[in-house]
Design a protein around this motif. Sequence first.
Motif, mmCIF file in Angstrom:
data_model
loop_
_atom_site.group_PDB
_atom_site.id
_atom_site.type_symbol
_atom_site.label_atom_id
_atom_site.label_comp_id
_atom_site.label_asym_id
_atom_site.label_seq_id
_atom_site.Cartn_x
_atom_site.Cartn_y
_atom_site.Cartn_z
ATOM 1 N N ALA A 143 3.472 19.731 -11.557
ATOM 2 C CA ALA A 143 4.607 20.467 -12.130
ATOM 3 C C ALA A 143 4.326 20.836 -13.584
ATOM 4 O O ALA A 143 4.618 21.958 -14.022
ATOM 5 C CB ALA A 143 5.880 19.644 -12.022
ATOM 6 N N GLU A 144 3.739 19.915 -14.362
ATOM 7 C CA GLU A 144 3.395 20.203 -15.756
ATOM 8 C C GLU A 144 2.337 21.301 -15.838
ATOM 9 O O GLU A 144 2.418 22.192 -16.675
ATOM 10 C CB GLU A 144 2.909 18.945 -16.466
ATOM 11 C CG GLU A 144 4.016 17.979 -16.797
ATOM 12 C CD GLU A 144 3.533 16.741 -17.518
ATOM 13 O OE1 GLU A 144 2.324 16.653 -17.854
ATOM 14 O OE2 GLU A 144 4.364 15.849 -17.755
ATOM 15 N N SER A 145 1.363 21.248 -14.955
ATOM 16 C CA SER A 145 0.318 22.272 -14.931
ATOM 17 C C SER A 145 0.908 23.638 -14.602
ATOM 18 O O SER A 145 0.567 24.644 -15.237
ATOM 19 C CB SER A 145 -0.756 21.885 -13.907
ATOM 20 O OG SER A 145 -1.738 22.882 -13.827
ATOM 21 N N GLN A 205 0.823 -1.206 0.000
ATOM 22 C CA GLN A 205 0.000 0.000 0.000
ATOM 23 C C GLN A 205 0.862 1.263 0.000
ATOM 24 O O GLN A 205 0.545 2.240 -0.675
ATOM 25 C CB GLN A 205 -0.942 0.008 1.207
ATOM 26 C CG GLN A 205 -2.072 -0.982 1.099
ATOM 27 C CD GLN A 205 -2.965 -0.966 2.341
ATOM 28 O OE1 GLN A 205 -2.846 -0.097 3.198
ATOM 29 N NE2 GLN A 205 -3.861 -1.942 2.421
ATOM 30 N N LEU A 206 1.950 1.233 0.745
ATOM 31 C CA LEU A 206 2.870 2.375 0.780
ATOM 32 C C LEU A 206 3.487 2.605 -0.599
ATOM 33 O O LEU A 206 3.594 3.748 -1.059
ATOM 34 C CB LEU A 206 3.960 2.153 1.832
ATOM 35 C CG LEU A 206 4.991 3.280 1.970
ATOM 36 C CD1 LEU A 206 4.309 4.594 2.357
ATOM 37 C CD2 LEU A 206 6.057 2.889 2.971
ATOM 38 N N GLU A 207 3.889 1.544 -1.281
ATOM 39 C CA GLU A 207 4.454 1.657 -2.625
ATOM 40 C C GLU A 207 3.432 2.253 -3.591
ATOM 41 O O GLU A 207 3.761 3.125 -4.410
ATOM 42 C CB GLU A 207 4.928 0.297 -3.133
ATOM 43 C CG GLU A 207 6.197 -0.191 -2.486
ATOM 44 C CD GLU A 207 6.580 -1.590 -2.951
ATOM 45 O OE1 GLU A 207 6.044 -2.063 -3.977
ATOM 46 O OE2 GLU A 207 7.420 -2.211 -2.274
ATOM 47 N N VAL A 208 2.190 1.789 -3.505
ATOM 48 C CA VAL A 208 1.129 2.307 -4.379
ATOM 49 C C VAL A 208 0.913 3.793 -4.105
ATOM 50 O O VAL A 208 0.860 4.611 -5.047
ATOM 51 C CB VAL A 208 -0.191 1.517 -4.168
ATOM 52 C CG1 VAL A 208 -1.366 2.222 -4.844
ATOM 53 C CG2 VAL A 208 -0.048 0.098 -4.687
ATOM 54 N N ARG A 209 0.816 4.180 -2.873
ATOM 55 C CA ARG A 209 0.594 5.587 -2.513
ATOM 56 C C ARG A 209 1.786 6.454 -2.921
ATOM 57 O O ARG A 209 1.618 7.589 -3.374
ATOM 58 C CB ARG A 209 0.330 5.738 -1.013
ATOM 59 C CG ARG A 209 -0.918 5.057 -0.539
ATOM 60 C CD ARG A 209 -2.173 5.705 -1.135
ATOM 61 N NE ARG A 209 -3.354 5.074 -0.612
ATOM 62 C CZ ARG A 209 -4.231 4.409 -1.334
ATOM 63 N NH1 ARG A 209 -4.080 4.333 -2.636
ATOM 64 N NH2 ARG A 209 -5.275 3.859 -0.788
ATOM 65 N N THR A 210 2.999 5.933 -2.761
ATOM 66 C CA THR A 210 4.197 6.679 -3.154
ATOM 67 C C THR A 210 4.199 6.919 -4.664
ATOM 68 O O THR A 210 4.498 8.013 -5.136
ATOM 69 C CB THR A 210 5.471 5.919 -2.720
ATOM 70 O OG1 THR A 210 5.431 5.740 -1.302
ATOM 71 C CG2 THR A 210 6.727 6.681 -3.116
ATOM 72 N N ARG A 211 3.835 5.912 -5.433
ATOM 73 C CA ARG A 211 3.744 6.029 -6.889
ATOM 74 C C ARG A 211 2.661 7.038 -7.280
ATOM 75 O O ARG A 211 2.866 7.885 -8.144
ATOM 76 C CB ARG A 211 3.469 4.651 -7.496
ATOM 77 C CG ARG A 211 3.880 4.510 -8.914
ATOM 78 C CD ARG A 211 3.804 3.081 -9.473
ATOM 79 N NE ARG A 211 2.910 2.144 -8.815
ATOM 80 C CZ ARG A 211 3.309 1.149 -8.010
ATOM 81 N NH1 ARG A 211 4.583 0.974 -7.751
ATOM 82 N NH2 ARG A 211 2.433 0.329 -7.467
ATOM 83 N N GLU A 212 1.517 6.976 -6.632
ATOM 84 C CA GLU A 212 0.436 7.925 -6.910
ATOM 85 C C GLU A 212 0.867 9.354 -6.585
ATOM 86 O O GLU A 212 0.557 10.283 -7.331
ATOM 87 C CB GLU A 212 -0.819 7.559 -6.103
ATOM 88 C CG GLU A 212 -1.527 6.322 -6.582
ATOM 89 C CD GLU A 212 -2.659 5.892 -5.647
ATOM 90 O OE1 GLU A 212 -2.799 6.465 -4.538
ATOM 91 O OE2 GLU A 212 -3.406 4.970 -6.026
ATOM 92 N N ALA A 215 3.933 10.541 -6.615
ATOM 93 C CA ALA A 215 4.905 10.966 -7.631
ATOM 94 C C ALA A 215 4.187 11.386 -8.918
ATOM 95 O O ALA A 215 4.543 12.396 -9.540
ATOM 96 C CB ALA A 215 5.899 9.846 -7.912
ATOM 97 N N GLU A 216 3.169 10.628 -9.323
ATOM 98 C CA GLU A 216 2.403 10.970 -10.527
ATOM 99 C C GLU A 216 1.662 12.288 -10.341
ATOM 100 O O GLU A 216 1.611 13.122 -11.251
ATOM 101 C CB GLU A 216 1.423 9.849 -10.864
ATOM 102 C CG GLU A 216 2.100 8.588 -11.376
ATOM 103 C CD GLU A 216 1.145 7.407 -11.501
ATOM 104 O OE1 GLU A 216 -0.082 7.578 -11.283
ATOM 105 O OE2 GLU A 216 1.624 6.299 -11.793
ATOM 106 N N THR A 217 1.092 12.498 -9.169
ATOM 107 C CA THR A 217 0.377 13.736 -8.886
ATOM 108 C C THR A 217 1.332 14.927 -8.885
ATOM 109 O O THR A 217 1.016 15.988 -9.433
ATOM 110 C CB THR A 217 -0.351 13.639 -7.532
ATOM 111 O OG1 THR A 217 -1.265 12.543 -7.581
ATOM 112 C CG2 THR A 217 -1.112 14.911 -7.213
#
Length: 187
Positions: A29-31, A13-20, A22-24
């Motif tokens: 940053a792009e926005s 769950q921590l890995e999934v949240r960390t990945r999410e 990073a994507e956010t």
Amino acid sequence: MEPNSLSAELERQLEVRTRELAETRKALAESLQQQTATADVLKVISRSTFDLKSVLQTLVESAARLCEADMAAIHRQLGTAYQEVATYGFPQDYREFVLRSLPFEAGRGSVVGRTVIERKPIQVPDVLLDLDYTFLDGQQRAGFRPSSAFHSCEKQIRSALSRCCVGQSARSLTNRSSYSRPLPIRR
């Protein structure tokens, strides 16, 4: 639930949240980058007595930054052809060559010409491998390999934005992915 399986589930769950996260952060940053580019263009427009050249120059620089391109150009329709009216990152020799040359005509010989014909974004991963690409004098002067363009066909404004990259860092105009492999040379 056993302690080992609970620990493994928490790590997953921590890995999934960390990945999410990073994507956010990347999307944020792009926005921010897009908003900054828009603000730059609007600032130039508001300061000028509508000096079109400085507005187009700011626009092409912002577009290059957003696309992570080494070079970019805006082409304006003149009759049936398209002439470069603003550039970013191209060597002086290339700019002088293009100003002396005829404007880009609709046709398969250049990326700008293709986008005029097809009225959609065009991306050529390596112009040296593309047998239809004939704008080789320009390519040799600027040194780009990947090239992309899109065409704007608003009622009063007909233009094309092209961008090229010497390295492999340019983002795709269609899917925003990066080029990731070295490209072979046409023989």
